[in-house]
Write a protein that holds these residues in place. Structure first.
Motif: not given
Length: 404
Positions: A300-301, A306-310, A312-318, A388-395
């Motif tokens: 993953a780029d 960046a959201h999943p990294l956040h 995990l307490g991490k950022s692009e620098e990590d 999990k939030k990117l799974a098939p949407s209930k909407n």
């Protein structure tokens, strides 16, 4: 007696004319049933099917859009045998729905050359988007090169299949083309004919070669040694080469990947760091091939995700960072360099299966564990899954009970 019957006949005739005029049978998507679906799939290059249920709100929202798109597609591609947009009432056609493993409504399946493709249609649900999708699907999947020098400029970040043929009317080329149509979203396909490629293969013996994404992997070129006249044999080989063990996750394919229901083992990388991607892929291939039925191995780029990294307490620098997303929680691999220790990534997965990762996040290392105590910058409570939030949407879908 005749006077009594005439009004009935006139009434039937008028009703029939009214029905045909206001309910044209050639408008909208074709209604598919167990009686006509096989013939429809076999006689068309492309079939896009809307599997719906009358009681489903999302199916009802999609229906007029899909029917309008079907009319637009007929206008754009009127020739018989090219493309059909069809629809299946899953309550009425339960055997058809079961055959295509429908688990949510509406589901949009893509059929090429009579066979379902790996990917459903998951794009925008508008008339224009459906028409654009069909146009793209019907584009020529093969690029012809006029000189061997052209092959030097192939994208080193893309997987390619290159064919060397005497003539375009060869039986082997027809199979090559069918495979290219099915797998064009996974590989780039290139072909040369006649004198242009005479130096690359013996006369009368076409050759097909896989060229890997050398900028992102340690793989080498490989020639197909099977029977090119066998479509099934060639298709299996090309699919193995074009769909790698380690895949790239994007926002476009995340829904498809999450729906597979397997945990993610993800390398978050810096876009400028190709070597980490190559090494990660090589280690997965060498040590974790046996786990491919249990885990989705992904890259993953790190800038885009960046959201999943956040979380995990991490950022692009990590970056680079390795993590597991179990669809309940996310777990951070201690240090990227530990990936190079034989068996270390496999142990990380085993700790997920045994519950050790979750247990140690709550209570610290097991008493008999030889692992080091986590440093202060590692959270003691596992962050919740973000993919999990990117799974098939209930909407967007009505999920069937057996999927919940």
């Amino acid at each position: 007696m005749f006077i009594i019957n005439y009004p009935k006949k006139w009434f039937f005739l008028i009703f029939s004319i009214f029905h045909v005029c206001y309910n044209p049978t050639d408008s909208g998507a074709v209604q598919l049933t167990s009686d006509n679906i096989d013939m429809t799939l076999a006689s068309n290059d492309l079939v896009l099917i809307n599997f719906y249920a009358e009681w489903c709100r999302f199916s009802n929202l999609l229906q007029p859009i899909f029917d309008e798109a079907a009319d637009k597609v007929k206008e754009a591609f009127p020739e018989a045998g090219s493309v059909v947009m069809g629809k299946v009432d899953c309550d009425q056609q339960t055997s058809v729905a079961s055959r295509f493993h429908i688990t949510k409504y509406p589901t949009l399946k893509v059929i090429r050359n009579g066979q379902p493709t790996k990917r459903e249609y998951r794009g925008q649900r508008s008339t224009e988007a459906f028409l654009d999708f069909v146009k793209k699907q019907l584009e020529d999947p093969i690029k012809e090169f006029k000189s061997l020098k052209d092959l030097e400029s192939l994208d080193a970040k893309k997987r390619c299949i290159v064919g060397y043929f005497d003539r375009i009317d060869q039986e082997e080329y027809k199979n090559f083309r069918k495979v290219a149509i099915n797998l064009k979203e996974d590989c780039q396909f290139h072909v040369g004919f006649g004198d242009v490629v005479a130096a690359m293969h013996p006369p009368g013996t076409p050759i097909i070669v896989f060229r890997p994404d050398v900028a992102l992997s340690h793989e080498n070129d490989e020639t197909f040694n099977g029977n090119i006249k066998s479509y099934d044999e060639l298709n299996v080989w090309v699919q193995e080469k074009c769909v790698p063990l380690v895949r790239e996750i994007t926002f476009e394919n995340a829904e498809e990947l999450t729906e597979e229901g397997l945990p993610f083992l993800i390398l978050f990388y810096n876009p400028n760091d190709a070597e980490s991607i190559k090494d990660y892929k090589a280690i997965i291939e060498a040590e974790l091939l046996s786990e491919k039925q249990n885990v989705n191995f992904l890259t993953a780029d790190g800038k885009r995700f960046a959201h999943p990294l956040h979380h995990l307490g991490k950022s692009e620098e990590d970056l680079p960072i390795i993590a597991i997303d179990s669809f309940r929680h996310m777990y951070l691999f201690p240090k990227f360099k530990e990936m190079y220790e034989p068996g270390r990534l496999k142990k990380f997965l085993e700790d997920l299966y045994s519950g050790k990762l979750h247990r140690e996040f709550h209570y610290g290392p097991d008493p008999d564990s030889e692992e080091h105590v986590p440093s202060n910058d590692i959270q003691t409570q596992p962050p919740k899954s973000t993919f999990k939030k990117l799974a098939p949407s209930k909407n967007r879908y009505t999920l069937l009970k057996d999927e919940l």
